[in-house]
Enzyme design. Structure first.
Site, PDB file in Angstrom:
ATOM      1  CG  ASP A 191      39.894  59.868  45.514  1.00 18.13           C
ATOM      2  OD1 ASP A 191      40.758  60.457  44.859  1.00 18.13           O
ATOM      3  OD2 ASP A 191      38.888  59.351  45.003  1.00 18.13           O
ATOM      4  CG  HIS A 219      37.804  60.073  41.449  1.00 15.23           C
ATOM      5  ND1 HIS A 219      38.838  60.033  42.341  1.00 15.23           N
ATOM      6  CD2 HIS A 219      38.378  59.950  40.216  1.00 15.23           C
ATOM      7  CE1 HIS A 219      39.979  59.888  41.693  1.00 15.23           C
ATOM      8  NE2 HIS A 219      39.722  59.845  40.396  1.00 15.23           N
TER       9      HIS A 219
END
Ligand code: NAD
Ligand code: LMR
Length: 348
Positions: free
Chosen positions: A182, A210
């Protein structure tokens, strides 16, 4: 070149180091070793990308003990052998986690079901969560005293919490989950928008889960040494499409590729472990929050950490949070708490 000694579960339990080099190899256990991510990951580890060009490694590759994945894993081991990587000093190929995690210095928990189109990562909890109960127990029992664990299998934060909760010998700080993919995605998006080289984007960190609720904190990022918000003045883009694109990039890749991200996930895990081995590196890692940034103390949340010694880190807790940042953190924290509540029965 002399061949790499490969160890099968049914044969020897210890790989043999053939090299005369004095540097002790790092033992890296990888689950899901015949899967998509591992097909990129194992070769990067063996080539030196994770631990550097001087550090020998032994790969301890773990799969479920069924004919098809074990046969596929044999093929992966053959290909690794065929690469003649000078740093690869041994391989273990096994369907038995007790053998695979034995004396491991790093345990990379990749093996788990990926989601398909239309699913959220949390939908995997019921199937994947239980994998991490047993693996947490086995790692605690047989891995090296300095063992570190990195969880990739989704939902990574909560699976990491499940594994850590099983451990009595290894402390919770040894268990980390990956939000580096990410961070890398956010860095690329900011560079594209600003029209600058990727290397000009710094200090972009991921907070929370996440999942689409994660918060890529543009408020603290720098572009070309200046605050990102001075370079990208479109605040609505930063608060809206930027956060959404990063949060939903996994789903976009599944929609485009028909399978979840693999090479970029492997690359992010290389970065995650690499930066945890180099003192001074500041990067996003999901760790037990202990209450930092207002997260529930018992959840594993992404946040900026500074590596203090190989495998050790401290949370960078000093970033000021604006009201928008606080609301984003509150919503990703809420989801992490809900996931924790959903797996209460799996916690040790
Ligand atoms: P894959 O299906 O290609 O491979 C998974 C492998 O794990 C399979 O070979 C399977 O046999 C094996 N496996 C399952 N249970 C196991 C166990 N108990 N022990 C050992 N091996 C086991 O999947 P993939 O694409 O490699 O993805 C693996 C996981 O990583 C998925 O859960 C996926 O959602 C997740 N993922 C996470 C991130 C992240 O950023 N955290 C990124 C991409 C993918
Ligand atoms: C990703 O972010 O690409 C992975 O977590 C896979 C997924 O399910 O999105």
């Amino acid at each position: 070149m002399r061949g790499i000694r490969k160890t099968l579960a049914s044969q020897r339990q210890e790989p043999i180091t053939l090299s005369t080099m004095s540097t002790t190899p790092i033992r890296v256990a990888v689950t899901g070793a015949a899967g998509q991510i591992s097909y990129s990951l194992l070769f990067r580890i063996a080539s030196g990308a994770m631990f550097g060009p001087e550090q020998p490694v032994i790969l301890q590759m773990i799969e479920v003990p069924f004919e098809k994945p074990m046969k596929a894993l044999e093929g992966v081991a053959m290909e690794l052998e065929d690469c003649a990587f000078p740093l690869l000093k041994g391989m273990v190929v096994t369907g038995d986690a007790k053998i695979g995690f034995k004396d491991a210095n790093w345990c990379l928990l990749v093996g788990a079901k990926p989601r398909g189109p239309g699913m959220e990562r949390a939908d995997l909890l019921k199937d994947n969560g239980k994998i991490f109960i047993e693996q947490g127990q086995i790692i605690d029992a047989v891995a090296a005293d300095n063992a570190r664990v990195a969880v990739v299998g989704n939902p990574a934060n909560t699976n990491c919490m499940i594994a850590a909760s099983q451990a009595k010998r290894l402390t919770p700080d040894r268990f980390t989950a990956m939000v580096r993919l990410d961070q890398n995605r956010a860095q690329a998006q900011l560079a594209n928008k600003a029209g600058v080289d990727l290397t000009e984007v710094e200090s972009i960190f991921i907070y929370g889960n996440h999942s689409p609720t994660m918060f890529p904190s543009f408020a603290h990022a720098k572009i070309g040494g200046k605050p990102a918000m001075e370079v990208i003045t479109d605040t609505e883009w930063l608060k809206g499409p930027f956060c959404e694109t990063v949060g939903k990039r996994g789903a976009a890749i599944i929609a485009a590729r028909g399978a979840s991200s693999a090479a970029s996930a492997a690359n992010a895990l290389v970065d995650h472990v690499h930066d945890l081995m180099i003192p001074g590196k500041i990067h996003s890692v999901a760790v037990k929050s202990n209450g930092a940034y207002g997260f529930d103390p018992e959840v594993w949340a992404g946040m900026p950490v500074k590596t203090t010694a190989p495998g050790a880190y401290e949370v960078i807790s000093g970033f000021e949070m604006c009201d928008f940042c606080k609301s984003k953190i509150a919503s990703t924290n809420k989801e992490l708490v809900e996931e924790r509540d959903a797996v209460k029965s799996m916690l040790g």
